[in-house]
Motif scaffolding. Structure first.
Motif, PDB file in Angstrom:
ATOM      1  N   LYS A 271     -30.115  32.472   4.318  1.00 13.57           N
ATOM      2  CA  LYS A 271     -30.372  33.693   3.540  1.00 13.57           C
ATOM      3  C   LYS A 271     -30.325  34.937   4.421  1.00 13.57           C
ATOM      4  O   LYS A 271     -29.955  36.017   3.970  1.00 13.57           O
TER       5      LYS A 271
ATOM      6  N   GLN B 189     -22.008  32.885   4.870  1.00  9.63           N
ATOM      7  CA  GLN B 189     -23.463  32.977   4.814  1.00  9.63           C
ATOM      8  C   GLN B 189     -24.016  31.623   5.250  1.00  9.63           C
ATOM      9  O   GLN B 189     -23.846  30.619   4.565  1.00  9.63           O
TER      10      GLN B 189
ATOM     11  N   MET C 232     -28.364  33.775  -2.950  1.00  8.02           N
ATOM     12  CA  MET C 232     -28.544  33.884  -1.499  1.00  8.02           C
ATOM     13  C   MET C 232     -27.776  35.073  -0.934  1.00  8.02           C
ATOM     14  O   MET C 232     -28.118  35.601   0.131  1.00  8.02           O
TER      15      MET C 232
END
Length: 499
Positions: free
Chosen positions: A94, A91, A407
């Protein structure tokens, strides 16, 4: 009559070296301070949830299997594995994440989505790094350095030059790819061994290469299965393990180790193999500084230590989002600042975190319908940080980590379904595993603390004394610790004239 060996500590390398020696005809006993085997390859078990404490990522599975196969066993009977694909999810922000695949077609599609130039650069990186890995493996990782001439000779120095270790990992990666996402994807792995990608020798760019070409695997039951299976094999071979038995001293007389002290009692042995963290052992197990050679208290204090980690073990009362994988990386918004904070002694306000959810593929680790979530944030070790963690600091940092977890898609309300929570800080690694300064990965693998310059498996200042584990040659990480165990056992057998 068999010669006797005492192994101090039932950590990864202690168990593996004990198996090799027991299998080769020695009478081996292990003394372990904790109530369970494993060292940092430990397990927390609460309310039906089972958490691996330390290592979680299985790379180079053949090294794991070889521990059992060299004793004539089928590794599948002890550590059944399955290959992961994707190997993890990253990731970046976001709204931006990617699953990292080892499938050539999927990987190429992802890379070409960035640019053909970076695709070519990525495959050049794999080729060049694989060449360096072969040099490292054959001439450094699997080779002991007993004496100066083992390192200071034309052949070894030429191979050291071929390794091109003087650059740092991040700069090395930048030679091949330009995209910031790929730069991060190929550099964060130095944190697996506790060193900054901006300062760590460029040889550690081999870690993502190893993930890509050898794959990432999962041992059924979690990493702790490796520890318990090694203990099982060792006992099957006739070895003895004494738990809750803290070694207080390695007995050295006339520059020769001849036993240990446990609970005030001297237990004699022909050889001693120490799996306790090397800096801790120097300061606490070898009482007389004169018996340590150059490793005085002053020397130990001046050595460089790896970073530590802030760990959260969370038992969840429901299954989490399908957008998560077994292994997940969530980057800080400013990764460079994050790294600087860790190695400057500051607790990162915006940490990068690693999340491990083994119940994605293994229901044995949690009650039915529930989930195990292991969350790791790299933080400074205690010497650089300047003080131990207080309860108020732990509570404050826990909130920061929870915010980072959120997130990940599907984990926005994570706190609502936490049924069990346990936190490990550098304090725990120092007190429970005798890691100096709570440095989770031991001595930092800097250029001047690697290969010949790292503490060696055969102790230079006392006969019949050997060391194994992450703070000695060849270094940290489970496959490397298992290699350390092989080197320590081989060095001992080399010295045993009757072997």
């Amino acid at each position: 009559m068999s010669k006797t060996v005492i192994v101090v500590g039932a950590g990864t390398a202690g168990l593996a070296s004990a198996i090799r020696l027991q299998n080769n005809g020695y009478d081996v006993e292990i003394y372990e301070k904790n109530p369970k085997v494993g060292g940092r390859m430990y397990q927390v078990e609460e309310k039906g949830f089972k958490f691996d404490v330390g290592p979680t990522i299985v790379m180079m599975p053949n090294i794991y299997k070889e521990v059992f196969e060299q004793a004539g066993r089928n590794s599948e009977d002890y550590i059944p594995m399955q290959k992961l694909n994707p190997i993890y999810s990253i990731q970046y922000t976001k709204d931006e994440s990617v699953d990292v695949s080892t499938d050539l077609a999927d990987l190429t599609e992802f890379l070409e989505g960035i640019s053909e130039e970076d695709t070519l650069g990525y495959y050049r990186y794999l080729t060049q790094t694989y060449k360096r890995y072969l040099v490292a493996k054959d001439h450094f990782i699997e080779k002991p350095f007993r004496k100066p001439s083992d390192f200071y000779n034309p052949k070894t120095l030429l191979n050291a030059y071929r390794l091109k270790t003087f650059n740092n990992a991040y700069n090395e990666i930048s030679k091949f790819v330009k995209d910031d996402r790929l730069m991060k994807m190929l550099s964060f792995q130095t944190l697996y061994i506790g060193i900054s990608p901006h300062n760590g020798p460029s040889i550690y760019t081999i870690i993502p290469m190893i993930e890509t070409i050898y794959g990432v695997w999962y041992i059924n039951g979690g990493m702790y299965t490796m520890a318990t299976s090694m203990a099982k094999l060792f006992e099957e071979l006739g070895g003895k393990i004494y738990l809750n038995s803290s070694v207080e001293e390695v007995v050295i007389k006339d520059k020769k180790a001849n036993g240990v002290v446990v609970n005030g009692e001297v237990i004699e042995a022909d050889y001693v193999v120490v799996n306790a963290d090397f800096p801790y052992a120097m300061k606490n197990l070898i009482k007389n500084e004169k018996d340590r050679g150059k490793y005085t208290n002053k020397k130990i204090d001046k050595m460089d230590y790896s970073c530590s980690v802030f760990l959260m073990y969370l038992g969840l009362n429901k299954k989490v989002s399908d957008d998560t994988r077994l292994h997940n990386i969530v980057f800080a918004d400013d990764f460079e600042q994050n790294i600087s904070d860790i190695f400057d002694g500051n607790d990162p306000k915006d940490p990068s975190i690693y999340m491990y959810i083994p119940t994605k593929i293994d229901d044995s680790l949690a009650p039915k319908g529930k989930e195990v979530l292991y969350v790791l944030a790299p933080v400074p070790e205690l010497k650089t940080r300047g003080h131990k963690w207080t309860q108020d600091e732990i509570n404050e940092y826990k909130k920061i980590v929870y915010d980072k977890i959120k997130m990940k898609k599907g984990l926005g309300n994570i706190e609502d379904f936490v049924e069990f929570e346990k936190i490990f800080t550098p304090n725990n690694f120092e007190s429970e595993f005798n890691a100096m300064h709570g440095a989770t990965f031991g001595l930092a693998p800097t250029l001047l603390q690697s290969n010949y310059f790292r503490p060696q498996n055969k102790f230079r200042y006392a006969e019949n004394l050997y060391f194994t584990g992450s703070s000695v040659h060849p270094g940290a990480g489970v496959p490397i610790a298992l290699t350390s165990a092989k080197l320590a056992a081989d060095e001992l057998m080399k010295d045993d004239k009757n072997f």
